[in-house]
Design a protein around this motif. Structure first.
Motif, PDB file in Angstrom:
ATOM      1  N   VAL A  59     -43.203   6.756 -12.252  1.00  0.00           N
ATOM      2  CA  VAL A  59     -43.802   5.832 -13.144  1.00  0.00           C
ATOM      3  C   VAL A  59     -43.625   4.208 -12.898  1.00  0.00           C
ATOM      4  N   GLN A  60     -42.416   3.834 -12.552  1.00  0.00           N
ATOM      5  CA  GLN A  60     -42.475   2.283 -11.859  1.00  0.00           C
ATOM      6  C   GLN A  60     -43.132   1.941 -10.877  1.00  0.00           C
ATOM      7  N   LYS A  61     -43.727   2.844 -10.161  1.00  0.00           N
ATOM      8  CA  LYS A  61     -44.483   2.735  -9.027  1.00  0.00           C
ATOM      9  C   LYS A  61     -45.932   2.914  -9.337  1.00  0.00           C
ATOM     10  N   GLY A  62     -46.266   3.287 -10.574  1.00  0.00           N
ATOM     11  CA  GLY A  62     -47.561   3.301 -11.063  1.00  0.00           C
ATOM     12  C   GLY A  62     -48.298   4.608 -10.525  1.00  0.00           C
ATOM     13  N   HIS A  63     -47.684   5.658 -10.574  1.00  0.00           N
ATOM     14  CA  HIS A  63     -48.170   6.739 -10.046  1.00  0.00           C
ATOM     15  C   HIS A  63     -48.824   7.786 -11.076  1.00  0.00           C
ATOM     16  N   GLU A  64     -49.778   8.320 -10.937  1.00  0.00           N
ATOM     17  CA  GLU A  64     -50.254   9.425 -11.850  1.00  0.00           C
ATOM     18  C   GLU A  64     -49.490  10.672 -11.421  1.00  0.00           C
ATOM     19  N   ILE A  65     -48.806  11.449 -12.493  1.00  0.00           N
ATOM     20  CA  ILE A  65     -47.935  12.689 -11.956  1.00  0.00           C
ATOM     21  C   ILE A  65     -48.708  13.938 -12.291  1.00  0.00           C
ATOM     22  N   VAL A  66     -48.793  14.977 -11.476  1.00  0.00           N
ATOM     23  CA  VAL A  66     -49.238  16.143 -11.701  1.00  0.00           C
ATOM     24  C   VAL A  66     -48.097  17.207 -11.371  1.00  0.00           C
ATOM     25  N   TYR A  67     -47.637  17.871 -12.524  1.00  0.00           N
ATOM     26  CA  TYR A  67     -46.646  18.625 -12.761  1.00  0.00           C
ATOM     27  C   TYR A  67     -46.998  20.028 -12.140  1.00  0.00           C
ATOM     28  N   VAL A  68     -46.297  20.668 -11.138  1.00  0.00           N
ATOM     29  CA  VAL A  68     -46.476  21.797 -10.538  1.00  0.00           C
ATOM     30  C   VAL A  68     -45.327  22.904 -10.567  1.00  0.00           C
ATOM     31  N   PRO A  69     -45.226  23.530 -11.799  1.00  0.00           N
ATOM     32  CA  PRO A  69     -43.970  24.305 -12.213  1.00  0.00           C
ATOM     33  C   PRO A  69     -44.176  25.549 -11.535  1.00  0.00           C
ATOM     34  N   CYS A  70     -43.050  26.574 -11.261  1.00  0.00           N
ATOM     35  CA  CYS A  70     -43.119  27.811 -11.125  1.00  0.00           C
ATOM     36  C   CYS A  70     -43.386  28.602 -12.564  1.00  0.00           C
ATOM     37  N   HIS A  71     -43.772  29.736 -12.648  1.00  0.00           N
ATOM     38  CA  HIS A  71     -44.190  30.174 -13.868  1.00  0.00           C
ATOM     39  C   HIS A  71     -43.557  31.621 -14.141  1.00  0.00           C
ATOM     40  N   ARG A  72     -42.502  31.464 -15.009  1.00  0.00           N
ATOM     41  CA  ARG A  72     -41.586  32.772 -15.458  1.00  0.00           C
ATOM     42  C   ARG A  72     -42.157  33.306 -16.668  1.00  0.00           C
ATOM     43  N   SER A  73     -42.544  32.433 -17.751  1.00  0.00           N
ATOM     44  CA  SER A  73     -42.619  32.859 -19.060  1.00  0.00           C
ATOM     45  C   SER A  73     -43.573  32.051 -19.805  1.00  0.00           C
ATOM     46  N   HIS A  74     -44.209  32.620 -20.918  1.00  0.00           N
ATOM     47  CA  HIS A  74     -44.995  31.907 -21.670  1.00  0.00           C
ATOM     48  C   HIS A  74     -44.206  30.754 -22.332  1.00  0.00           C
ATOM     49  N   MET A  75     -42.604  30.771 -22.392  1.00  0.00           N
ATOM     50  CA  MET A  75     -41.780  29.419 -22.786  1.00  0.00           C
ATOM     51  C   MET A  75     -42.073  28.375 -21.775  1.00  0.00           C
ATOM     52  N   ASP A  76     -42.513  28.598 -20.669  1.00  0.00           N
ATOM     53  CA  ASP A  76     -42.488  27.680 -19.719  1.00  0.00           C
ATOM     54  C   ASP A  76     -43.360  26.415 -20.285  1.00  0.00           C
ATOM     55  N   TYR A  77     -44.542  26.648 -20.936  1.00  0.00           N
ATOM     56  CA  TYR A  77     -45.491  25.773 -21.559  1.00  0.00           C
ATOM     57  C   TYR A  77     -45.018  24.897 -22.316  1.00  0.00           C
ATOM     58  N   LEU A  78     -44.200  25.358 -23.169  1.00  0.00           N
ATOM     59  CA  LEU A  78     -43.318  24.558 -24.472  1.00  0.00           C
ATOM     60  C   LEU A  78     -42.239  23.783 -23.783  1.00  0.00           C
ATOM     61  N   LEU A  79     -41.454  24.551 -22.960  1.00  0.00           N
ATOM     62  CA  LEU A  79     -40.098  23.999 -22.498  1.00  0.00           C
ATOM     63  C   LEU A  79     -40.375  22.550 -21.831  1.00  0.00           C
ATOM     64  N   LEU A  80     -41.296  22.727 -20.676  1.00  0.00           N
ATOM     65  CA  LEU A  80     -41.404  21.797 -19.671  1.00  0.00           C
ATOM     66  C   LEU A  80     -41.960  20.378 -20.489  1.00  0.00           C
ATOM     67  N   SER A  81     -43.020  20.751 -21.465  1.00  0.00           N
ATOM     68  CA  SER A  81     -43.623  19.594 -22.098  1.00  0.00           C
ATOM     69  C   SER A  81     -42.625  19.042 -23.064  1.00  0.00           C
ATOM     70  N   TYR A  82     -41.755  19.823 -23.629  1.00  0.00           N
ATOM     71  CA  TYR A  82     -40.588  19.140 -24.446  1.00  0.00           C
ATOM     72  C   TYR A  82     -39.600  18.525 -23.625  1.00  0.00           C
ATOM     73  N   VAL A  83     -39.181  18.776 -22.529  1.00  0.00           N
ATOM     74  CA  VAL A  83     -38.516  18.061 -21.535  1.00  0.00           C
ATOM     75  C   VAL A  83     -38.960  16.625 -21.192  1.00  0.00           C
ATOM     76  N   ILE A  84     -40.241  16.656 -20.857  1.00  0.00           N
ATOM     77  CA  ILE A  84     -40.873  15.685 -20.510  1.00  0.00           C
ATOM     78  C   ILE A  84     -41.061  14.493 -21.497  1.00  0.00           C
ATOM     79  N   TYR A  85     -41.581  14.936 -22.651  1.00  0.00           N
ATOM     80  CA  TYR A  85     -41.535  14.057 -23.887  1.00  0.00           C
ATOM     81  C   TYR A  85     -40.374  13.482 -24.021  1.00  0.00           C
ATOM     82  N   HIS A  86     -39.104  14.074 -24.076  1.00  0.00           N
ATOM     83  CA  HIS A  86     -37.870  13.723 -24.015  1.00  0.00           C
ATOM     84  C   HIS A  86     -37.288  12.869 -23.028  1.00  0.00           C
TER      85      HIS A  86
END
Length: 809
Positions: free
Chosen positions: A295-322
């Motif tokens: 962020v401090q370098k001005g990069h646009e971030i594309v997150y590429v996670p592994c996919h284990r569960s439908h919970m992934d959608y919620l968990l990663l977005s929640y973590v990023i928000y926090h």
């Protein structure tokens, strides 16, 4: 200019307390800042605001940081501790001139006079609310101005005060700054420009770009040259009016596009906070600092996670928000677009994608144009390169469609650097795991519905810990430069599909998956699963289980697979108690003491968690197997065994061993120190069977047996007679099932039809098999050493079964 705002901040200190609730990032501020308490500390923030200053004072008091209201003795001078970049707007007339330049120059000059005092300048962003705002909105005039007037600020505090984000950035050394340049007005100007860019990036990272009006966005997309051409092609091919084709394109956009709303995020934050407290003992986050650096370098971030569960959608977005960052726009399967969840996901930033684009050129064009718009506007994006959830616990072979579109968007001329961040998501309980096993056994995939949501809610219980590990990012432009140095010269007027794109994207996808595995999380459940599933009866005396767990922890401390792999916290005894609490294992007692055991159902589900980290144990397991099957081996012989099998492991498990020699030596040293093996005259061997270390070596070795059995099946089939790819995959799976029946192996990956397809691809890429004139597969000359090595590592009874089946064919 500081004195009036200082006294006003004091007056507002208590009245603001019930109106303001702050999210402070990073979590461990003092540890992250690494401030030297013996050197002067200054803060720099964007706007001279009494409410900002009162909030900063309260937070600094809470965190034990220097008080912003207290001046700093810097040499012989007393300087204000806070430097403000801008004056707020006023209700009428021109706003006052800022004193930031004078303050900055004074700070630099004083530092120059007193080089022994290393002043520390801490940037602090105070953001009232996380709403990105809308383009051309009256709200952006009143509520989202960078430096609002006192009246606008009053409304901001009342409306958004309880959603305030305060971010502390790493301090800047003023001494290092002046060591690189002269101290003058121009240097002070440069300092202020850098600070303004920093605060702009901080705001953009926390809120995301302003959102366009949805209808205006659709009109802009439909008016683009590429989409207009696609609409005309659709009308021509289907012999329909252009207006009808355009209406179909608009309908597709409405199906795909997100409808991002900050109010939904606020509601989701509260609901998810409640949900995580009910579901998990905690969410463990590692290496999140990599996001701050990007962020401090001005990069646009594309997150590429592994996919284990439908919970992934919620968990990663929640973590990023926090983490104080804008939640990404998420590529979600169209199967999740059902009432009412689909609408909520869409308002939370989800955009929906069909499983296949084939045969629908208009859909492909619409989706590509929408994704390109997300990148060009600067929205963070998240997608799963595996395409779907893993049913076995291992990483799936990646789908390259979204990655290819990301690269193509960059080729069109995005003016910001793009970084791809791999993310390892791990759980001590995946709520869909029983459904996965049913699907692998042949039952159809259950369609998502609101009934399924309520059913899942009824089953909510203690799921242990969740893990979010951010991996080493890949800078997209740098990656392309390394792989295709002359890529700019090869671009034409239509850069959509250069010849080098497909192989480059395939390599990029592979590297991302390897980096996901290089940031894996060891935890109590996957480690216990690894130990117990290595026993015939899936049971061990508790003392022996704890001894093996302690050894695995020691092994990964002394011989780490990768720097970002995280180890389990606590002791082996605590891990066993935790697994008992989660009902993952059973404990029984007899006259000799407690026994830990898996039921038949638990053994099958625990294999899923073992597979999450199987790549971390496969090389030590191969070493253990070799030393058990052979009387003694030198380091060179052991290395040769690993090198022969490594190309197959690299494809199947996304294995990445950058320094094989040192890794192998670290493993051997750790195994010797733990009493599993011994060394004499440069040769290694297993300790005698009477010693406890021999049993520990057997348990470790078992982790390679499933893989070796599959390799033996395919290699021996190929060496016997030419087979078509379909025949080879079919017979391999049939043989694997027979081995399961005869030798008691029960693991979900044996039921995965894609597993042997992946192995055949790996054999071809490694040159271990080749095509005949009849387009059949046969073992190549280089396959014989691999086949002999694998056969020699198998248990005698298993090898006999494999050879007898092959001869029977």
């Amino acid at each position: 200019m500081l004195r009036p705002v200082r006294w006003l901040a004091k007056l507002l200190y208590w009245p603001l307390k019930p109106l303001v609730r702050c999210k402070i990032v990073p979590d461990a501020v003092k540890e992250n800042l690494e401030l030297n308490p013996n050197q002067p500390v200054f803060y720099i923030t964007r706007t001279e605001s009494a409410s900002d200053l009162a909030t900063l004072v309260r937070i600094c008091h809470k965190l034990g940081l220097p008080d912003p209201l207290q001046p700093v003795q810097f040499g012989a001078s007393w300087l204000p501790r806070v430097l403000f970049l801008e004056q707020p707007h006023v209700l009428w007339g021109a706003r006052a001139a800022t004193t930031a330049l004078e303050q900055g120059l004074t700070l630099l000059q004083t530092q120059q006079r007193h080089p022994e005092l290393q002043a520390q300048l801490v940037p602090v962003s105070v953001l009232w609310g996380r709403a990105p705002g809308k383009e051309n909105s009256i709200k952006s005039v009143l509520g989202e101005s960078e430096s609002p007037s006192w009246l606008a600020k009053l409304f901001i505090v009342l409306i958004s005060g309880r959603h305030t984000l305060v971010r502390f950035s790493r301090p800047v050394s003023v001494g290092e700054m002046i060591a690189q340049t002269e101290v003058n007005t121009e240097t002070a100007h440069k300092l202020l420009r850098v600070a303004r860019v920093h605060f702009y990036r901080q705001r953009l990272a926390a809120t995301g770009p302003k959102l366009p009006d949805r209808s205006a966005l659709f009109n802009a997309l439909l008016g683009s040259d590429r989409l207009k051409q696609a609409i005309e092609d659709e009308a021509r091919s289907k012999q329909i009016p252009v207006s009808e084709a355009r209406a179909e394109a608009l309908k597709l956009l409405q199906e795909i596009a997100a409808d991002y709303r900050e109010s939904t995020l606020r509601l989701g934050d509260r609901l998810l906070g409640w949900l995580w407290q009910r579901l998990y003992n905690g969410i463990v986050i590692n290496n999140s600092k990599v996001l701050t650096e990007l962020v401090q370098k001005g990069h646009e971030i594309v997150y590429v996670p592994c996919h284990r569960s439908h919970m992934d959608y919620l968990l990663l977005s929640y973590v990023i928000y926090h983490q104080g960052l804008a939640p990404p726009h998420i590529a979600a399967g169209i199967n999740l677009n059902f009432w009412p969840v689909g609408s909520l996901f869409r308002r939370g930033g989800a955009f929906f994608i069909r499983r296949s684009f084939s045969g629908n050129k208009l859909y492909s064009a619409v989706f590509r144009e929408y994704l390109s718009q997300l990148f060009s506007k600067g929205y963070p994006v998240k997608y799963y390169s595996e395409g779907g959830r893993s049913r076995t616990g291992r990483l799936l072979q990646p789908k390259t469609g979204m990655l290819a579109m990301t690269v193509q968007a960059m080729l069109k001329g995005i003016d910001r650097p793009i970084s791809l961040v791999p993310v390892y998501l791990g759980y001590e309980h995946v709520m869909e795991v029983n459904t996965y096993l049913k699907e692998l056994k042949g039952s159809g995939k259950e369609k998502e519905s609101i009934g399924g949501v309520f059913s899942a809610i009824r089953k909510l219980r203690d799921y242990g810990y969740g893990y979010v590990n951010f991996g080493q990012p890949i800078a997209l432009t740098q990656f392309i430069n390394q792989q295709q140095p002359d890529w700019r010269d090869s671009l034409t007027d239509d850069p959509a599909k250069p010849a080098w794109l497909n192989p480059l994207v395939a390599n990029l996808a592979d590297q991302l998956m390897r980096r996901v595995n290089q940031s894996a999380a060891l935890n109590s459940i996957n480690m216990i699963a690894t130990v117990l599933l290595a026993t015939r009866q899936h049971s061990l005396p508790r003392q022996e289980l704890e001894r093996q767990l302690a050894f695995y922890q020691q092994l990964h401390q002394q011989a780490p697979y990768a720097a970002l792999v995280t180890k389990a916290e606590g002791t082996a005894e605590q891990w066993v108690e935790h697994a008992l609490k989660l009902q993952k294992i059973q404990q029984h007692h007899d006259s000799f003491g407690p026994i830990i055991q898996l039921t038949a159902e638990q053994a099958i589900t625990m294999s899923y968690y073992r597979n999450n980290v199987s790549h971390l144990f496969v090389v030590p397991a191969l070493l253990a197997t070799a030393l058990l099957q052979h009387h003694e081996l030198s380091t060179v012989q052991l290395k040769n065994i690993i090198q022969l099998i490594q190309p197959l492991l690299a494809d199947e498990l996304f294995l990445q061993l950058d320094t094989l020699d040192s890794y192998l030596q670290q493993l051997l040293d750790a195994m010797q120190e733990a009493g599993l093996i011994e060394q004499q005259q440069g040769h290694y061997s297993a300790v005698p069977v009477q010693q406890a270390g021999h049993r520990m070596l057997e348990l470790l070795a078992f982790n390679a047996q499933d893989i070796l059995q599959r390799y033996a099946v395919v290699l021996n089939l190929l060496s016997d007679t030419p087979l078509s790819r379909e025949e080879l995959e079919q017979k391999s799976q049939q043989m694997a099932k027979r081995l399961n029946t005869l030798h008691g192996v029960s693991s979900p990956e044996y039921l995965d039809k894609n597993l042997f397809a992946t192995l055949v691809n790996a054999l071809k890429q490694a040159g271990y098999c080749q095509l005949t004139d009849q387009n059949a597969l046969i073992a190549g000359s280089s396959a014989q050493p691999v086949q002999q090595t694998v056969n020699a590592l198998l248990h005698a009874e298993v090898l006999q079964t494999v050879l007898s089946i092959v001869k029977g064919h």
